[in-house]
Every structure is written in structure tokens, then in C-alpha cells.
Design a protein around this motif. Structure first.
Motif, short mmCIF file in Angstrom:
data_model
loop_
_atom_site.label_atom_id
_atom_site.label_comp_id
_atom_site.label_asym_id
_atom_site.label_seq_id
_atom_site.Cartn_x
_atom_site.Cartn_y
_atom_site.Cartn_z
N VAL A 1 0.66 -1.15 0.07
CA VAL A 1 -0.20 0.03 0.37
C VAL A 1 1.50 0.88 -0.19
N PRO A 2 2.04 1.37 0.86
CA PRO A 2 2.65 2.55 0.69
C PRO A 2 3.14 2.88 -0.69
N PHE A 3 2.53 1.97 -1.87
CA PHE A 3 4.37 2.43 -2.55
C PHE A 3 2.78 2.65 -4.03
N LEU A 4 2.14 2.59 -3.81
CA LEU A 4 0.98 2.34 -4.58
C LEU A 4 1.28 4.00 -5.63
N PHE A 5 0.44 4.07 -5.30
CA PHE A 5 0.98 5.60 -5.81
C PHE A 5 2.15 5.73 -6.82
N LEU A 6 2.78 6.07 -5.68
CA LEU A 6 4.39 6.33 -6.63
C LEU A 6 4.74 5.17 -7.95
N ALA A 7 4.60 3.61 -7.85
CA ALA A 7 4.84 2.72 -8.74
C ALA A 7 4.01 2.80 -9.61
N ASN A 8 2.51 2.89 -9.41
CA ASN A 8 1.89 3.11 -10.73
C ASN A 8 2.44 4.30 -11.35
N THR A 9 2.28 5.27 -10.79
CA THR A 9 2.76 6.59 -11.81
C THR A 9 3.88 6.33 -12.17
N ALA A 10 4.76 6.33 -11.55
CA ALA A 10 5.82 5.96 -12.77
C ALA A 10 5.61 4.83 -13.96
N VAL A 11 4.96 3.56 -13.50
CA VAL A 11 4.79 2.95 -14.20
C VAL A 11 3.89 3.67 -15.95
N ILE A 12 2.52 4.39 -15.07
CA ILE A 12 1.76 4.36 -16.38
C ILE A 12 2.44 5.71 -17.32
N ILE A 13 3.54 6.35 -16.67
CA ILE A 13 4.09 7.66 -17.49
C ILE A 13 5.42 6.85 -18.52
N PHE A 14 5.78 6.19 -18.27
CA PHE A 14 6.22 5.10 -18.80
C PHE A 14 6.01 4.41 -20.25
N TYR A 15 4.28 4.07 -20.27
CA TYR A 15 3.61 3.85 -20.83
C TYR A 15 3.42 4.79 -21.80
#
Length: 414
Positions: free
Chosen positions: A316-330
Motif C-alpha cells: 500500500v505505501p508504494f501504490l501511488f509512486l509505483a503506478n504513476t511511474a509505470v503509467i508515465i513509462f507507458y
């Protein structure tokens, strides 16, 4: 073909490709990985994710490079009415792919058993075959067959998952899926029957293939670095946590990959693109990406918890950072087809090299200092900078191309 028919064909192909990608990604992300997570310890799940990441990495490096090389030089081979170079490069790439998977799997995970190593190599090889032979469908814009390929792969994955659950061999899930896809394209794609023969274009094509291999290596380091860096620095447990934290973003990214492949297929038929057209597409990409980041903020936790109930709490503590980084990569991945088609390979290599240098330095420093949170920040910063560099390179190259076209036109019509 008139403009209306082209638009209709583009939309139909896009729909087929999106549906196929959602089907495949949904099967892997929402069925296979959760089944693995539920049946294995967190550490064993992390090791499995790491080994699959290695197999996928080298498939991308050698398979995607050959696939993109054929798309990039399609017009040249049509004009020369020749073939055979790609069959030679195909066998070289296949051998290099298997060797790399085996060597790096053993280096990173010395305890791996020989049968596991063989199955991992087979998964990567079948994926390589499927990826390259399917380029024929993209060249002739037959994305309906791409969708059929996705259906067959998904069915193979599910059959493999059933057998894996009964026999306790987790690799069977992926082995059956990749084999089913490879068999389908082998019997339906004429490319699989091409005889190896060096043509007058072989030297040029092989040089571009090598450049694309290097570029794919650089491109995929950030994509697979969670496996390559988290595993040796933080361990298999944290890798399992990060994989779970980024699950929602990677699932949403299922839509971006088919769009980018359709765009590249479309660009392969075009000689140039206008700066206005480039930025019109970019504006749409930005709008969708912002929307997906907002959706991720709201739905990532509850949706991820459904599929990974045993690992969601530490994620849970990493959800926003990890998913935002992935979406920007895509998002950057959606811009990349225009860069690949219309920009110099030399400058693409410069951008990828800078990106990897930033990524590795930030990842090592921040991960050692702030553990998994530091890795997530490194991902986010690197992907933002990568996106900006692609935009600058694309704008400069397309503008330069437009000026050259205008000058040539003026000389022809004084």
C-alpha cells in the motif's frame, strides 16, 4: 485507399489490438500471477517473477529488435523485391536469446535447477518465435489475426495454469501459452517459411538490427530493472511487494502496447509526419495518462487487494509512486513509435543511453538509502525525464524534416 477507409481500418485494427492485449495481460496479471502468489511463499513468488523478467527481457531485446527492424525497413525491401536477410538474423537472434537467458539466470540465481533452466529457455524461445513471426500480420494490417493469436495464447496460459496447479510446476503456465502462440504464427505467417539468404541490404539491415538491439537493451533496462536491481539489492520479498504495488498500472498499460504497435505499423507506411500531427497525438496521450493516474489513485488499492490479498498490506505505501511511474513509462512508449520511425537511430541511442545512466545512478543511490521507496522515486524521476527527452528529440527531428521537404519542394518548383 481513401482517407475514410484508412481511418476505419486504423480504428478496427486498434480495437482488435487493444482487445487482444487486454486479454493477454488480463490472463497473465489477473490470473497467472495471482495464482502463483497464492500458491507460493512471498520469497518464492519474487524469485519466479525475477526469472520470468529475465526471459521477457531477452525476448524483448532480440525479438522486438528484429520485429521493429522489419517494420522500419519494410519499404526498402518492397522496392528491391528481395528477402532472406531477416531469416539469417532470426537464427542468430534465437541462439543469442537462449544463451543470454541461461547465462544470466545462472549468474543471478545460482541455485536454479537444470529442468527449470531448460523450461525458462523454452519459454523465452517460444515467445521470441511468436513475436517475430507475427510481424507479418502487422505489415499487412491484419490485426484480426493478432487478436486470434492473443486468444490462442490466453487459452494456452489457462491450460498451462491448470496443469501447473495439478503438477506443482509453475513454469507450465507460461510454457503452454508461449508454445501455443508460437505454433499458431509458425503455421499462418509466410515469414516463417522464408529461406535464409544474404541480399544487398544485409549489411545495412544487420547494422540497424544491432543498433536496435542495443537500443532495446537500454529501453528495457528501466522496464525490467525492478527484477535486475530490487532482487540483488533488497531481495525477493521486496520484489514481490513492488510487483504487487505496480500491478494496477501495468494492467492499465495493457492498452498502451497495442496502440503503440498499431501506430508503428501505420508509420511504417508513411514517409513523414507533420509537427502538428505529432503534437496532436501527444496531447491525447497526456490527457489519457493524467486520467489513468487519477483512476489509479482511487482504484489501485481495492483492485490490487482482490488479486493479491496476501501481499497487498506491505504494498500500500508504494501504490501511488509505483503506478504513476509505470503509467508515465507507458505514455513515453506511445510517443516512441514516431521517434523510432522518423528520428535518427544515432540520436535515439543518445537519449536511451542518458536515460539508463540516470536510471541506474538514481536507482542504486536512492534504493540503498531509502529502500523500496527510493527505487519508486528513481523510477518516477527517470520516466519523466525520458518522456521529456523523447518530446524534444521528436519535435526537433520532425521540424528539421519539414524544413528539408519545404526546401526540396522550392528547388523543384522555382
Amino acid at each position: 485507399m481513401n482517407t475514410d477507409k484508412l481511418k476505419k481500418q486504423f480504428i478496427q485494427n486498434l480495437i482488435y489490438n487493444i482487445l487482444g492485449s487486454i486479454l493477454l495481460t488480463g490472463t497473465v496479471q489477473a490470473v497467472l500471477y495471482p495464482l502463483l502468489a497464492a500458491s507460493m511463499s512471498k520469497e518464492d513468488f519474487g524469485v519466479a517473477i525475477f526469472l520470468l523478467g529475465l526471459a521477457n527481457l531477452f525476448t524483448a531485446i532480440f525479438g522486438c529488435s528484429l520485429h521493429d527492424c522489419r517494420l522500419k525497413l519494410h519499404q526498402e525491401y518492397i522496392q528491391k523485391n528481395t528477402a532472406g536477410d531477416y531469416s539469417l538474423l532470426f537464427y542468430i537472434g534465437a541462439a543469442a536469446n537462449i544463451a543470454a537467458v541461461i547465462v544470466f539466470s545462472k549468474l543471478y540465481y545460482n541455485e536454479i535447477a537444470v529442468p527449470d533452466l531448460v523450461m525458462l529457455g523454452a519459454i523465452s524461445l517460444f515467445s521470441y518465435l511468436k513475436l517475430y513471426f507475427s510481424v507479418h500480420f502487422r505489415l499487412i494490417f491484419d490485426f484480426k489475426k493478432i487478436f486470434v493469436l492473443s486468444l490462442i495464447c490466453a487459452a494456452g496460459y489457462l491450460l498451462g495454469a491448470f496443469l501447473a496447479n495439478r503438477l506443482g510446476i509453475w513454469q507450465l503456465s507460461f510454457l503452454f501459452g508461449e508454445f501455443a502462440g508460437a505454433a499458431y504464427v509458425f503455421f499462418t505467417s509466410p515469414i516463417a517459411k522464408e529461406r535464409p539468404k544474404a541480399t544487398e541490404l544485409f549489411h545495412t539491415t544487420s547494422n540497424i538490427y544491432l543498433s536496435l538491439i542495443f537500443m532495446q537493451l537500454l529501453f528495457n533496462i528501466p522496464l525490467y530493472a525492478d527484477k535486475m536491481l530490487i532482487y540483488p539489492i533488497l531481495g525477493a520479498d521486496d520484489l514481490a511487494v513492488y510487483n504487487t504495488a505496480s500491478f494496477f498500472g501495468k494492467t492499465l498499460g495493457a492498452v498502451s502496447t497495442p496502440i503503440s504497435t498499431v501506430l508503428l505499423s501505420h508509420y511504417s507506411r508513411e514517409k513523414n509526419i507533420t509537427l502538428k500531427g505529432f503534437w496532436t497525438i501527444n496531447a491525447l496521450i497526456f490527457a489519457v495518462s493524467i486520467l489513468l493516474i487519477g483512476i489509479s489513485q482511487i482504484l489501485a488499492a481495492p483492485v490490487t487487494g482482490i488479486f493479491y490479498p496476501t501481499i497487498i498490506c506491505p504494498s500500500v505505501p508504494f501504490l501511488f509512486l509505483a503506478n504513476t511511474a509505470v503509467i508515465i513509462f507507458y505514455a513515453a512508449g506511445l510517443i516512441y513509435p514516431a521517434i523510432l520511425r522518423f528520428c535518427s537511430v544515432k540520436y535515439q541511442l543518445v537519449v536511451q543511453s542518458i536515460t539508463v545512466a540516470i536510471y541506474i545512478s538514481l536507482s542504486v543511490v536512492l534504493t540503498n538509502r531509502y529502500a523500496l521507496a527510493g527505487f519508486c522515486y528513481a523510477m518516477l524521476i527517470t520516466n519523466i525525464l525520458y518522456l521529456l527527452m523523447l518530446l524534444v528529440l521528436g519535435s526537433a527531428s520532425i521540424q528539421k524534416q519539414q524544413i528539408k521537404i519545404a526546401d526540396d519542394t522550392a528547388q523543384e518548383n522555382p
